[in-house]
Motif scaffolding. Structure first.
Motif, PDB file in Angstrom:
ATOM      1  N   GLN A  63      51.297 -20.617  -0.478  1.00  0.00           N
ATOM      2  CA  GLN A  63      50.063 -19.859  -0.708  1.00  0.00           C
ATOM      3  C   GLN A  63      49.228 -19.910   0.556  1.00  0.00           C
ATOM      4  O   GLN A  63      49.272 -20.889   1.298  1.00  0.00           O
ATOM      5  CB  GLN A  63      49.212 -20.454  -1.821  1.00  0.00           C
ATOM      6  CG  GLN A  63      49.743 -20.301  -3.197  1.00  0.00           C
ATOM      7  CD  GLN A  63      48.769 -20.856  -4.241  1.00  0.00           C
ATOM      8  OE1 GLN A  63      47.723 -21.406  -3.935  1.00  0.00           O
ATOM      9  NE2 GLN A  63      49.141 -20.717  -5.501  1.00  0.00           N
ATOM     10  N   LEU A  64      48.469 -18.893   0.757  1.00  0.00           N
ATOM     11  CA  LEU A  64      47.431 -18.890   1.774  1.00  0.00           C
ATOM     12  C   LEU A  64      46.127 -18.675   1.022  1.00  0.00           C
ATOM     13  O   LEU A  64      45.971 -17.689   0.300  1.00  0.00           O
ATOM     14  CB  LEU A  64      47.640 -17.768   2.786  1.00  0.00           C
ATOM     15  CG  LEU A  64      46.561 -17.623   3.853  1.00  0.00           C
ATOM     16  CD1 LEU A  64      46.521 -18.864   4.732  1.00  0.00           C
ATOM     17  CD2 LEU A  64      46.784 -16.395   4.690  1.00  0.00           C
ATOM     18  N   LYS A  65      45.218 -19.637   1.130  1.00  0.00           N
ATOM     19  CA  LYS A  65      43.902 -19.510   0.493  1.00  0.00           C
ATOM     20  C   LYS A  65      42.869 -19.408   1.592  1.00  0.00           C
ATOM     21  O   LYS A  65      42.969 -20.091   2.612  1.00  0.00           O
ATOM     22  CB  LYS A  65      43.575 -20.744  -0.355  1.00  0.00           C
ATOM     23  CG  LYS A  65      44.376 -20.882  -1.598  1.00  0.00           C
ATOM     24  CD  LYS A  65      43.875 -22.071  -2.400  1.00  0.00           C
ATOM     25  CE  LYS A  65      44.604 -22.182  -3.706  1.00  0.00           C
ATOM     26  NZ  LYS A  65      44.039 -23.243  -4.549  1.00  0.00           N
ATOM     27  N   PHE A  66      41.888 -18.557   1.395  1.00  0.00           N
ATOM     28  CA  PHE A  66      40.780 -18.544   2.331  1.00  0.00           C
ATOM     29  C   PHE A  66      39.464 -18.439   1.591  1.00  0.00           C
ATOM     30  O   PHE A  66      39.348 -17.789   0.576  1.00  0.00           O
ATOM     31  CB  PHE A  66      40.922 -17.495   3.433  1.00  0.00           C
ATOM     32  CG  PHE A  66      41.190 -16.089   2.982  1.00  0.00           C
ATOM     33  CD1 PHE A  66      40.154 -15.196   2.826  1.00  0.00           C
ATOM     34  CD2 PHE A  66      42.473 -15.661   2.749  1.00  0.00           C
ATOM     35  CE1 PHE A  66      40.393 -13.892   2.441  1.00  0.00           C
ATOM     36  CE2 PHE A  66      42.724 -14.357   2.367  1.00  0.00           C
ATOM     37  CZ  PHE A  66      41.690 -13.475   2.213  1.00  0.00           C
ATOM     38  N   ASP A  67      38.510 -19.173   2.109  1.00  0.00           N
ATOM     39  CA  ASP A  67      37.180 -19.269   1.529  1.00  0.00           C
ATOM     40  C   ASP A  67      36.201 -18.832   2.610  1.00  0.00           C
ATOM     41  O   ASP A  67      36.214 -19.388   3.709  1.00  0.00           O
ATOM     42  CB  ASP A  67      36.921 -20.714   1.101  1.00  0.00           C
ATOM     43  CG  ASP A  67      35.799 -20.835   0.099  1.00  0.00           C
ATOM     44  OD1 ASP A  67      35.162 -19.807  -0.216  1.00  0.00           O
ATOM     45  OD2 ASP A  67      35.553 -21.948  -0.359  1.00  0.00           O
ATOM     46  N   ILE A  68      35.388 -17.844   2.303  1.00  0.00           N
ATOM     47  CA  ILE A  68      34.500 -17.255   3.305  1.00  0.00           C
ATOM     48  C   ILE A  68      33.064 -17.251   2.799  1.00  0.00           C
ATOM     49  O   ILE A  68      32.802 -16.825   1.681  1.00  0.00           O
ATOM     50  CB  ILE A  68      34.922 -15.803   3.625  1.00  0.00           C
ATOM     51  CG1 ILE A  68      36.363 -15.769   4.121  1.00  0.00           C
ATOM     52  CG2 ILE A  68      33.988 -15.174   4.637  1.00  0.00           C
ATOM     53  CD1 ILE A  68      36.933 -14.382   4.221  1.00  0.00           C
ATOM     54  N   ASP A  69      32.161 -17.734   3.627  1.00  0.00           N
ATOM     55  CA  ASP A  69      30.723 -17.654   3.358  1.00  0.00           C
ATOM     56  C   ASP A  69      30.154 -16.729   4.429  1.00  0.00           C
ATOM     57  O   ASP A  69      29.866 -17.153   5.541  1.00  0.00           O
ATOM     58  CB  ASP A  69      30.094 -19.042   3.426  1.00  0.00           C
ATOM     59  CG  ASP A  69      28.614 -19.040   3.083  1.00  0.00           C
ATOM     60  OD1 ASP A  69      27.970 -17.965   3.168  1.00  0.00           O
ATOM     61  OD2 ASP A  69      28.097 -20.115   2.759  1.00  0.00           O
ATOM     62  N   VAL A  70      30.051 -15.454   4.093  1.00  0.00           N
ATOM     63  CA  VAL A  70      29.653 -14.444   5.073  1.00  0.00           C
ATOM     64  C   VAL A  70      28.263 -14.699   5.654  1.00  0.00           C
ATOM     65  O   VAL A  70      28.099 -14.683   6.869  1.00  0.00           O
ATOM     66  CB  VAL A  70      29.754 -13.018   4.468  1.00  0.00           C
ATOM     67  CG1 VAL A  70      29.230 -11.980   5.435  1.00  0.00           C
ATOM     68  CG2 VAL A  70      31.195 -12.721   4.079  1.00  0.00           C
ATOM     69  N   PRO A  71      27.229 -14.956   4.826  1.00  0.00           N
ATOM     70  CA  PRO A  71      25.897 -15.141   5.404  1.00  0.00           C
ATOM     71  C   PRO A  71      25.816 -16.299   6.407  1.00  0.00           C
ATOM     72  O   PRO A  71      25.078 -16.232   7.379  1.00  0.00           O
ATOM     73  CB  PRO A  71      25.005 -15.424   4.192  1.00  0.00           C
ATOM     74  CG  PRO A  71      25.734 -14.861   3.024  1.00  0.00           C
ATOM     75  CD  PRO A  71      27.184 -14.992   3.359  1.00  0.00           C
TER      76      PRO A  71
END
Length: 104
Positions: A63-71
């Protein structure tokens, strides 16, 4: 052979329960735009549809998981392989500096 990615993420139409198939560059651009435009309460999960499933739950062997907090311009990517007990994590607080680490 053409490969298809399955992506699990949150959008107004999909609450992350049904995978979205990605079979073209245009579809990948659409999925990434959806991920960035909508709050993701859980990391986005992506895997190749054709890969083997393992274990009692028949989960993908990777699996490839990504977590992004744009602000806050913070992102983390987790590359997981069924042969490794801990995922590899790529943390990126500055787009020009990614850090590769293994959680303890």
């Amino acid at each position: 052979m053409k490969h298809v990615l399955d992506a699990y993420y949150f959008s107004p139409e999909n609450r992350g329960r049904t995978p979205v198939g990605v079979d073209s560059e245009a579809k990948l651009d659409q999925v990434l735009a959806d991920v960035l435009a909508n709050e993701q309460p859980h990391p986005t999960v992506v895997y190749l549809r054709d890969r083997p499933k393992v274990g009692a739950l028949k989960l993908p062997d990777h699996q490839l998981k990504f977590d992004i907090d744009v602000p806050h311009r913070v992102a983390a990517m987790h590359a997981m392989d069924h042969r490794v007990s801990r995922p590899t994590m790529i943390r990126c607080h500055d787009p020009d500096q990614a850090v590769l680490s293994r959680p303890r």
